[in-house]
Scaffold this motif. Structure first.
Motif, PDB file in Angstrom:
ATOM      1  N   VAL A   1      21.259 -27.524  62.703  1.00  0.00           N
ATOM      2  CA  VAL A   1      20.552 -27.158  61.467  1.00  0.00           C
ATOM      3  C   VAL A   1      19.110 -27.672  61.525  1.00  0.00           C
ATOM      4  CG1 VAL A   1      20.530 -27.401  58.960  1.00  0.00           C
ATOM      5  CG2 VAL A   1      22.720 -27.188  60.178  1.00  0.00           C
ATOM      6  N   SER A   2      18.988 -28.910  61.977  1.00  0.00           N
ATOM      7  CA  SER A   2      17.647 -29.493  62.118  1.00  0.00           C
ATOM      8  C   SER A   2      16.836 -28.751  63.181  1.00  0.00           C
ATOM      9  CB  SER A   2      17.779 -30.981  62.476  1.00  0.00           C
ATOM     10  OG  SER A   2      16.542 -31.499  62.892  1.00  0.00           O
ATOM     11  N   VAL A   3      17.511 -28.375  64.292  1.00  0.00           N
ATOM     12  CA  VAL A   3      16.827 -27.647  65.362  1.00  0.00           C
ATOM     13  C   VAL A   3      16.303 -26.306  64.836  1.00  0.00           C
ATOM     14  CG1 VAL A   3      17.179 -26.434  67.563  1.00  0.00           C
ATOM     15  CG2 VAL A   3      18.069 -28.754  67.264  1.00  0.00           C
ATOM     16  N   ALA A   4      17.118 -25.615  64.025  1.00  0.00           N
ATOM     17  CA  ALA A   4      16.703 -24.316  63.477  1.00  0.00           C
ATOM     18  C   ALA A   4      15.510 -24.471  62.536  1.00  0.00           C
ATOM     19  CB  ALA A   4      17.883 -23.670  62.749  1.00  0.00           C
ATOM     20  N   ARG A   5      15.558 -25.503  61.693  1.00  0.00           N
ATOM     21  CA  ARG A   5      14.406 -25.770  60.808  1.00  0.00           C
ATOM     22  C   ARG A   5      13.173 -26.103  61.631  1.00  0.00           C
ATOM     23  NH1 ARG A   5      17.847 -29.215  57.378  1.00  0.00           N
ATOM     24  NH2 ARG A   5      17.041 -30.922  58.654  1.00  0.00           N
TER      25      ARG A   5
ATOM     26  N   LYS B   1      -9.263 -32.696  72.569  1.00  0.00           N
ATOM     27  CA  LYS B   1      -8.729 -31.530  73.286  1.00  0.00           C
ATOM     28  C   LYS B   1      -8.657 -30.309  72.378  1.00  0.00           C
ATOM     29  CE  LYS B   1      -6.160 -34.065  76.778  1.00  0.00           C
ATOM     30  NZ  LYS B   1      -4.860 -34.429  77.343  1.00  0.00           N
ATOM     31  N   GLY B   2      -9.235 -30.439  71.195  1.00  0.00           N
ATOM     32  CA  GLY B   2      -9.283 -29.291  70.285  1.00  0.00           C
ATOM     33  C   GLY B   2      -8.047 -29.107  69.440  1.00  0.00           C
ATOM     34  N   MET B   3      -7.164 -30.118  69.404  1.00  0.00           N
ATOM     35  CA  MET B   3      -5.964 -29.980  68.576  1.00  0.00           C
ATOM     36  C   MET B   3      -6.195 -30.642  67.215  1.00  0.00           C
ATOM     37  SD  MET B   3      -2.036 -31.219  69.176  1.00  0.00           S
ATOM     38  CE  MET B   3      -0.988 -31.533  67.744  1.00  0.00           C
ATOM     39  N   PRO B   4      -6.088 -29.836  66.125  1.00  0.00           N
ATOM     40  CA  PRO B   4      -6.282 -30.440  64.794  1.00  0.00           C
ATOM     41  C   PRO B   4      -5.082 -31.280  64.388  1.00  0.00           C
ATOM     42  CG  PRO B   4      -5.623 -28.156  64.563  1.00  0.00           C
ATOM     43  CD  PRO B   4      -5.735 -28.411  66.051  1.00  0.00           C
ATOM     44  N   LYS B   5      -5.267 -32.101  63.343  1.00  0.00           N
ATOM     45  CA  LYS B   5      -4.109 -32.846  62.839  1.00  0.00           C
ATOM     46  C   LYS B   5      -3.373 -32.007  61.809  1.00  0.00           C
ATOM     47  CE  LYS B   5      -7.107 -35.473  59.724  1.00  0.00           C
ATOM     48  NZ  LYS B   5      -7.628 -36.808  59.431  1.00  0.00           N
ATOM     49  N   PHE B   6      -2.075 -32.279  61.658  1.00  0.00           N
ATOM     50  CA  PHE B   6      -1.222 -31.525  60.726  1.00  0.00           C
ATOM     51  C   PHE B   6      -0.573 -32.507  59.766  1.00  0.00           C
ATOM     52  CE2 PHE B   6      -1.638 -28.837  64.375  1.00  0.00           C
ATOM     53  CZ  PHE B   6      -1.650 -27.530  63.880  1.00  0.00           C
ATOM     54  N   ALA B   7      -0.637 -32.175  58.475  1.00  0.00           N
ATOM     55  CA  ALA B   7       0.040 -33.015  57.484  1.00  0.00           C
ATOM     56  C   ALA B   7       1.496 -32.578  57.417  1.00  0.00           C
ATOM     57  CB  ALA B   7      -0.642 -32.870  56.127  1.00  0.00           C
ATOM     58  N   MET B   8       2.361 -33.391  57.945  1.00  0.00           N
ATOM     59  CA  MET B   8       3.792 -33.057  57.909  1.00  0.00           C
ATOM     60  C   MET B   8       4.566 -34.274  57.437  1.00  0.00           C
ATOM     61  SD  MET B   8       4.712 -30.777  61.224  1.00  0.00           S
ATOM     62  CE  MET B   8       3.840 -29.263  61.598  1.00  0.00           C
ATOM     63  N   THR B   9       5.722 -34.005  56.831  1.00  0.00           N
ATOM     64  CA  THR B   9       6.566 -35.130  56.403  1.00  0.00           C
ATOM     65  C   THR B   9       7.323 -35.652  57.635  1.00  0.00           C
ATOM     66  OG1 THR B   9       8.508 -33.768  55.998  1.00  0.00           O
ATOM     67  CG2 THR B   9       6.920 -34.013  54.173  1.00  0.00           C
ATOM     68  N   GLU B  10       7.889 -36.833  57.457  1.00  0.00           N
ATOM     69  CA  GLU B  10       8.672 -37.441  58.538  1.00  0.00           C
ATOM     70  C   GLU B  10       9.848 -36.538  58.919  1.00  0.00           C
ATOM     71  OE1 GLU B  10      10.905 -41.648  59.085  1.00  0.00           O
ATOM     72  OE2 GLU B  10       9.046 -41.680  57.927  1.00  0.00           O
ATOM     73  N   ASP B  11      10.486 -35.944  57.908  1.00  0.00           N
ATOM     74  CA  ASP B  11      11.637 -35.073  58.175  1.00  0.00           C
ATOM     75  C   ASP B  11      11.229 -33.836  58.964  1.00  0.00           C
ATOM     76  OD1 ASP B  11      13.240 -36.816  56.877  1.00  0.00           O
ATOM     77  OD2 ASP B  11      13.426 -35.641  55.021  1.00  0.00           O
ATOM     78  N   GLN B  12      10.069 -33.278  58.629  1.00  0.00           N
ATOM     79  CA  GLN B  12       9.599 -32.096  59.370  1.00  0.00           C
ATOM     80  C   GLN B  12       9.330 -32.442  60.836  1.00  0.00           C
ATOM     81  OE1 GLN B  12       6.319 -31.250  56.656  1.00  0.00           O
ATOM     82  NE2 GLN B  12       7.121 -29.182  56.286  1.00  0.00           N
ATOM     83  N   ILE B  13       8.756 -33.623  61.025  1.00  0.00           N
ATOM     84  CA  ILE B  13       8.459 -34.055  62.409  1.00  0.00           C
ATOM     85  C   ILE B  13       9.753 -34.249  63.198  1.00  0.00           C
ATOM     86  CG2 ILE B  13       7.541 -35.977  63.779  1.00  0.00           C
ATOM     87  CD1 ILE B  13       5.346 -36.202  61.561  1.00  0.00           C
ATOM     88  N   VAL B  14      10.765 -34.856  62.570  1.00  0.00           N
ATOM     89  CA  VAL B  14      12.054 -35.046  63.246  1.00  0.00           C
ATOM     90  C   VAL B  14      12.657 -33.686  63.599  1.00  0.00           C
ATOM     91  CG1 VAL B  14      14.434 -35.830  62.919  1.00  0.00           C
ATOM     92  CG2 VAL B  14      12.516 -37.308  62.254  1.00  0.00           C
ATOM     93  N   ASP B  15      12.542 -32.706  62.677  1.00  0.00           N
ATOM     94  CA  ASP B  15      13.070 -31.370  62.970  1.00  0.00           C
ATOM     95  C   ASP B  15      12.365 -30.757  64.185  1.00  0.00           C
ATOM     96  OD1 ASP B  15      14.812 -31.498  60.850  1.00  0.00           O
ATOM     97  OD2 ASP B  15      13.540 -30.334  59.473  1.00  0.00           O
ATOM     98  N   ILE B  16      11.035 -30.865  64.214  1.00  0.00           N
ATOM     99  CA  ILE B  16      10.278 -30.302  65.347  1.00  0.00           C
ATOM    100  C   ILE B  16      10.648 -31.025  66.638  1.00  0.00           C
ATOM    101  CG2 ILE B  16       7.943 -30.179  66.353  1.00  0.00           C
ATOM    102  CD1 ILE B  16       6.942 -29.293  63.618  1.00  0.00           C
ATOM    103  N   ALA B  17      10.791 -32.347  66.555  1.00  0.00           N
ATOM    104  CA  ALA B  17      11.193 -33.125  67.741  1.00  0.00           C
ATOM    105  C   ALA B  17      12.565 -32.667  68.224  1.00  0.00           C
ATOM    106  CB  ALA B  17      11.197 -34.616  67.420  1.00  0.00           C
TER     107      ALA B  17
END
Lengths: 545, 266
Positions: free
Chosen positions: B35-39, B91-107
């Motif tokens: 579920v987390s992977v899909a998110r 390197k041209g990568m902007p920062k992204f405001a994400m919650t801790e949960d969103q980051i864990v999902d992306i990880a």
């Protein structure tokens, strides 16, 4: 157990301060020692010992059996960077299978399995010490043993450390990280010690990382040189065989089987592994040097002297890492310094080892169907139609090859090269259609095997002189030949056999509790010629009654 | 040796398979919470896919993250999170405001993608049916001589519904069933004739240079010492020999056409 270990130590015939392994022993074929993975630097696994011969081999008897108890067992010396192992649970057979060829020096055997190393009395099979390494992970598929320099032992771990132990006590001296286990590197080779160089390779197929060979200082573990098995940037030699820097930096070429060494030429010979991604050539168009290659490196600098590539642009996981066997003998009537390899791709190669020039290429079995022939340089020409497709292609051999890591043998008395082979097919299905595939990128389905055989190949012609076929069983299995006109090998069906190396007749056999899992070895001790072999979790020692 | 193990070893040797290969056909269970992977995949495609590609394998601007040491070394989003939250302006990568949960999902999405690329046992074949069914039918009834043993209204009736195409293709090459269930099927048989002329036949349980073993007609295990290649006489009967012989001559097109034909036998 502890009392027994202490008692054994008290009896050890080693004067404190003396070096256990005299470096001179490494430079000549030893009879009272087995001081390096292949017995000597040549990779021949031929012993000049002849106490055991054709007239008495049927009187061989079991001297002792040593069964390993791997893991954090009571009495083990524990090291390592990983967490404490979970208690209980079924034992992992991979930790107990003996693929190492034990070193034998001054009456003591030294060997390793993944995460474990032992010293065992070569006379009695009694354990002197056991070292256990707490692992951080990595693939625990096997370990080919230890290297030795004076009193120091060296072995590699699945989580990619080079560990040095004091041979007298089993206590750790130091460990250094040689690769990153999180990048799916895992290390199985036995380090080879040449002069003051500890030569260390690694493995890892899953995540497209580059291979290398490193030389370490035996005293400190400091790195002396590092040879990458691919060019690092455009313009470097070999870079013309890759489409771009990105592909070569992720191109594989692992160094997972110990090499051989010619002291006169000062060259270390090594076979390298397959390119990555493993089972498709997309994204790495070209020959992909120096993957699937036999290379000669200056042992002091790590500089490449020459190369020969048995599988250009491999797409079937047939690394060319198999033992490079050094042969001194006649070729076309003239004495030559040669190098022979029975390759996983199904061909036997003979090279001039002074310059890498191909002398002979010959198929070892009839089933191989992936090549369109041999080119002017002696290289097989891959048939692109046999590269994995979505609907599948039928290829012989499968990825595990016609032969594999188990050591072959060359007998200078018969002039024959002995190797265990099998004839099999797989379907290769492309599963990753991305323009930049990763990992293996294809699925392999094993179809069938026509059985295994022991081959005796005339190195001067590449022709098979005799072949012992097994209806079932056989295949790549470690081999030893001796001046007693004997060849020892397993049958893959739980036996150790002695053959007549001139014609393949079976002269003796013994049933073991498992299949022969390493290369058999022999040495003289107290006037007796010992034959020692690993089968599953046990070492067996045979000698004459 | 335990009889069951001995039998499995023999069958394994006959088939050229190891049991683990059979088990490997089952996809590995997901290592990370699906579920987390899909998110995570959804968030990744929306925020990161433009530069890193929708499969994280690299794009016009951003590197391949499945081979990234930062990602490989990451634990539960901690390392990845630092890069997401701070960006890599050099390197041209902007920062992204994400919650801790969103980051864990992306990880979790990235780690599962790496695990899937590295774990070859979990690879799924694609649509392998590319052959010409009518050419396959012609081969079946003609050059392949398949009708000498098989019938599409008899033993092969409905075979296209019984197996996945990839299994069907592998089985048409070598039909031997293997693994624990194979012990119920008499596959390879042997006849042993002793010097006195007594002949015993039955399913082959074991054979090497020194011993041959079978199950006799009473269902009893019988073994014989082999003194030489001819004493006792040993004849192995492999019912799959026609398949073994065919493999040496099959073209890939013939295999694909036959598969396409067999798939139609629903």
């Amino acid at each position: 157990m502890m009392t027994k270990q202490l008692l054994l130590f008290a009896l050890l015939p080693i004067a404190l301060g003396a070096q256990i392994l005299d470096p001179v022993v490494l430079t000549k074929p030893a009879t009272d020692a087995w001081p390096t993975y292949n017995g000597d630097y040549s990779g021949r696994r031929f012993s000049t010992l002849n106490q055991i011969d054709q007239s008495n081999v049927m009187h061989l008897t079991l001297g002792w059996v040593f069964r390993v108890r791997a893991g954090a067992v009571p009495g083990a010396i524990v090291g390592g960077e990983g967490p404490a192992p979970v208690e209980g649970g079924p034992p992992n057979p991979d930790l107990s299978t003996i693929k190492a060829t034990p070193l034998m020096v001054n009456g003591i055997l030294y060997f390793a399995t993944p995460d474990n190393a032992w010293a065992v009395d070569a006379r009695s099979g009694h354990e002197l010490w056991h070292y256990f390494w707490k692992t951080k992970g990595g693939i625990h598929i096997g370990n080919r043993g230890v290297g030795m320099y004076g009193n120091w032992l060296f072995f590699e771990t699945p989580d990619d450390y080079l560990v040095s132990l004091d041979a007298r006590t089993g206590k750790e001296r130091w460990h250094v990280e040689i690769a990153d286990v999180k990048q799916e590197y895992f290390s199985t080779p036995a380090p080879i010690v040449v002069g003051n160089h500890v030569l260390v390779g690694t493995g890892g197929d899953s995540l497209d990382v580059p291979g290398f060979l490193e030389s370490h200082d035996p005293e400190t573990g400091a790195i002396q040189w590092k040879w990458w098995s691919e060019p690092l940037k455009k313009g470097d030699p070999g870079s013309e065989t890759w489409p771009d820097e990105y592909s070569m930096r992720h191109g594989g070429g692992m160094t997972w089987i110990p090499g051989t060494y010619d002291p006169e030429l000062h060259l270390y010979y090594l076979g390298t592994g397959n390119p990555n991604p493993v089972l498709t050539g997309r994204g790495r168009e070209g020959a992909d040097l120096y993957t699937c290659s036999i290379v000669a490196l200056n042992v002091d600098t790590g500089k490449l002297a020459w190369y020969f590539q048995p599988s250009p642009h491999d797409t079937h996981d047939w690394d060319a890492a198999q033992t490079t066997v050094l042969i001194d003998g006649l070729f076309e009537g003239k004495p030559r310094k040669m190098l022979a390899q029975a390759n996983r791709n199904g061909y036997f190669f003979l090279l001039d080892r002074t310059n890498g020039k191909n002398l002979l290429t010959a198929p070892m079995v009839d089933t191989i169907n992936w090549s369109k022939g041999i080119d002017a340089n002696g290289q097989p020409i891959p048939n692109p139609d046999k590269e994995a497709t979505i609907s599948g292609v039928l290829v012989s051999p499968p990825s595990d090859g016609v032969t594999n890591w188990p050591p072959p043998s060359f007998d200078p008395d018969t002039g024959l090269f002995y190797v265990g082979v099998k004839e099999s097919f797989s379907e290769y299905y492309l599963t990753d259609t991305d323009p930049h595939p990763e990992g293996y990128a294809a699925a392999e389905k094993y179809i069938t095997s026509y059985g295994g055989s022991l081959l005796a190949i005339d190195y001067q012609t590449g022709k098979t002189r005799w072949k012992h076929s097994y209806i079932f069983g056989g295949g790549p299995i470690g081999i030893l030949t001796t001046a007693g006109k004997l060849l020892f090998a397993g049958d893959g069906l739980g036996h150790l056999l002695a053959f007549d190396p001139s014609n393949g007749s079976i002269l003796w056999h013994a049933g073991l509790s498992d299949d022969v899992s390493n290369g058999p070895e022999t040495y003289m001790l107290d006037g007796h010629q010992y034959l020692v072999v690993g089968a599953g979790d046990s070492l067996y020692a045979f000698l004459l009654e | 040796m335990d009889m069951r193990i001995l039998l499995q070893r023999t069958l394994r040797a006959i088939a050229g398979f190891s049991i683990c290969v059979a088990l490997a056909a089952q996809p590995a269970p997901p290592k990370y919470d699906p579920v987390s992977v899909a998110r995570g995949q959804q968030a990744f495609v929306a925020s990161c896919g433009f530069c890193h590609g929708s499969r994280a394998k690299g794009g016009e601007k951003g590197p391949d993250l499945l081979r990234s040491v930062v990602v490989l070394d990451d634990e539960n989003g901690k390392g990845i999170g630092r890069v997401i939250l701070k960006g890599r302006p050099e390197k041209g990568m902007p920062k992204f405001a994400m919650t801790e949960d969103q980051i864990v999902d992306i990880a979790n999405f990235l780690h599962q993608s790496i695990y899937s690329a590295a774990d070859r046992d979990s690879y799924q074949t694609l649509n392998i049916v590319t052959g010409d069914a009518s050419a396959g039918k012609a081969y079946f009834n003609g050059a392949g001589n398949c009708g000498s043993c098989h019938s599409v209204t008899g033993d092969l009736k409905g075979i296209g519904a019984k197996y996945e195409p990839v299994t069907l293709q592998d089985r048409l090459l070598m039909p031997l069933d293997f693994g624990p269930s194979a012990s119920t099927k008499a596959v390879v048989t042997v006849t042993v004739t002793t010097p006195s002329g007594e002949a015993v036949s039955g399913p082959l349980l074991w054979i090497d240079d020194f011993t041959v073993a079978l199950r006799n007609s009473q269902g009893t295990y019988v073994s014989f010492a082999r003194k030489s290649d001819v004493i006792p006489q040993v004849e192995v009967h492999n019912p799959f020999k026609p398949h073994s012989d065919m493999i040496l001559h099959f073209s890939d097109a013939e295999i694909h056409n036959l598969t396409a034909y067999l798939v139609t036998l629903k």
